[in-house]
Scaffold this active site. Sequence first.
Site, PDB file in Angstrom:
ATOM      1  N   LYS A 186      29.589  25.798 133.301  1.00 55.24           N
ATOM      2  CA  LYS A 186      28.685  26.874 133.706  1.00 55.24           C
ATOM      3  C   LYS A 186      29.110  27.563 135.000  1.00 55.24           C
ATOM      4  O   LYS A 186      28.538  28.587 135.372  1.00 55.24           O
ATOM      5  CB  LYS A 186      27.270  26.335 133.828  1.00 55.24           C
TER       6      LYS A 186
HETATM    7  C1  PLP Z   1      25.125  23.689 129.200  1.00 56.73           C
HETATM    8  C2  PLP Z   1      26.043  22.696 128.634  1.00 56.73           C
HETATM    9  C3  PLP Z   1      26.354  22.666 127.255  1.00 56.73           C
HETATM   10  C4  PLP Z   1      25.698  23.595 126.253  1.00 56.73           C
HETATM   11  O1  PLP Z   1      26.103  24.927 126.378  1.00 56.73           O
HETATM   12  P1  PLP Z   1      25.291  26.091 125.645  1.00 56.73           P
HETATM   13  O2  PLP Z   1      25.938  27.348 126.050  1.00 56.73           O
HETATM   14  O3  PLP Z   1      23.875  25.982 126.170  1.00 56.73           O
HETATM   15  O4  PLP Z   1      25.339  25.830 124.185  1.00 56.73           O
HETATM   16  C5  PLP Z   1      27.276  21.744 126.809  1.00 56.73           C
HETATM   17  N1  PLP Z   1      27.848  20.858 127.655  1.00 56.73           N
HETATM   18  C6  PLP Z   1      27.570  20.845 128.967  1.00 56.73           C
HETATM   19  C7  PLP Z   1      28.200  19.823 129.820  1.00 56.73           C
HETATM   20  C8  PLP Z   1      26.670  21.760 129.514  1.00 56.73           C
HETATM   21  O5  PLP Z   1      26.387  21.718 130.819  1.00 56.73           O
END
Ligand code: PLP
Length: 429
Positions: free
Chosen positions: A107
């Site tokens: 993210k």
């Molecule tokens: C947020 C997150 C996800 C999921 O991603 P999305 O875009 O919400 O599908 C998967 N793995 C990790 C480690 C995350 O932080």
Amino acid sequence: MQYYSLHKKAPKVSFSEAVVRGLAPDKGLYFPETITPLPDSFFENIENSDKVEIGYQTIKQFVGNEIPEADLKEILKDVLSFDFPVVDITENIGTLELFHGPTMAFKDVGARFMARCLGYFNRNNENKVTVLVATSGDTGGAVAQGFLGVKGVDVVILYPSGKVSDIQERQLTTLGQNITALEVDGVFDDCQDMVKKAFLDHSITDHMQLTSANSINIARWLPQLFYFVFAYKQLKTKGKEIVFSVPSGNFGNICAGIVANKLGLPVKHFVASTNVNDTVVRFMETEKYEPKASKATISNAMDVGNPSNFIRIQQLFDNNFTSLKDQFSAFSFDDDSTKEAMKEIYEKSNYIADPHGAVGYLGLKNYDLKNDEYGVFLETAHPVKFLDIVEDTLDLSVEIPPQIQKVMGKEKVSIKTNDYSKLKEFLLS
Ligand SMILES: *Cc1c(COP(=O)(O)O)cnc(C)c1O
């Protein structure tokens, strides 16, 4: 570029307005009015483009003329200042490591891009905003780090007391400056409810511009499409068709991958890999969308019962179930299989995958790759972020990387909160 609300009951807006608002006034998600494919030559000559050029060429139509080329490239240079390597796991499977950013969660890119866009729009102090976000763990850290020191943006993060890991808590609570952590006596859903209430509370929104920083925000969602193009650049010489498996929770990441595909990126198939929170998996079987309350798992960043971006995925396929099914599959795995997969990856390739990456690996196994296909699962977090599970499952100790060591010694600062009135009081003070 104009954005419309998927509920179709709100006016169209520009990129900057969609970023500042987050959600449309009719509560719909914003969606780009057009997606224009890039010329074939861009993908044919991709080896000549660096990260910033790839970022610029793929995002410019979505940003439109609100950020000039030179400024947008400056932003991208800053946002993309780390690597996105594809690491071979077996002969026909690799992992795209997305955890080399400052908080070691994928993210980071979305949070940093959104923060810098808001900073740009506020460069003359005209558009002060408060970012309000509830986190179950990883989002908060990436958002806090991404927005740290950004002019004209205050960030308020709500997290459930005692329900996030020590590392995650320190990433949220030790930065100071424009970042405030509210430690909520409750669970994640309580934090989420308080945030939702604030967005609907006119006695707050009449006084300040609130926005969200989760993947409903286009500036957090869209830059994730870079990952898929970066992977393609590294894999092109293999001469195989690429299948991506994306560990999915809110389905923002995989949805961005599909946008990359609409821009012309050659992708054979998308696999959405989930834990037992299987709303989309059931939809792909029954064509009925029936969200459920989320269940706790060891891949907790994907504990989502009603994935907000799935509506965008359906829109990308013109709400046509047959064309969706043609390019997109979804599979669900429980915690036991996830741990087995972590062991298998480690035994086969000496690679330490975190539980989310392991779910992605299982998705590729289930898809059953053909000879002319190469599967890539996205590794969305560094194993250190899920230290206890990784160390217990694999019976080893994980080295703590410098980004994480940096926060370990710092003092936690949070404001204890037990109900909505406390949040309101804080926002209005
Ligand atoms: C947020 C997150 C996800 C999921 O991603 P999305 O875009 O919400 O599908 C998967 N793995 C990790 C480690 C995350 O932080």
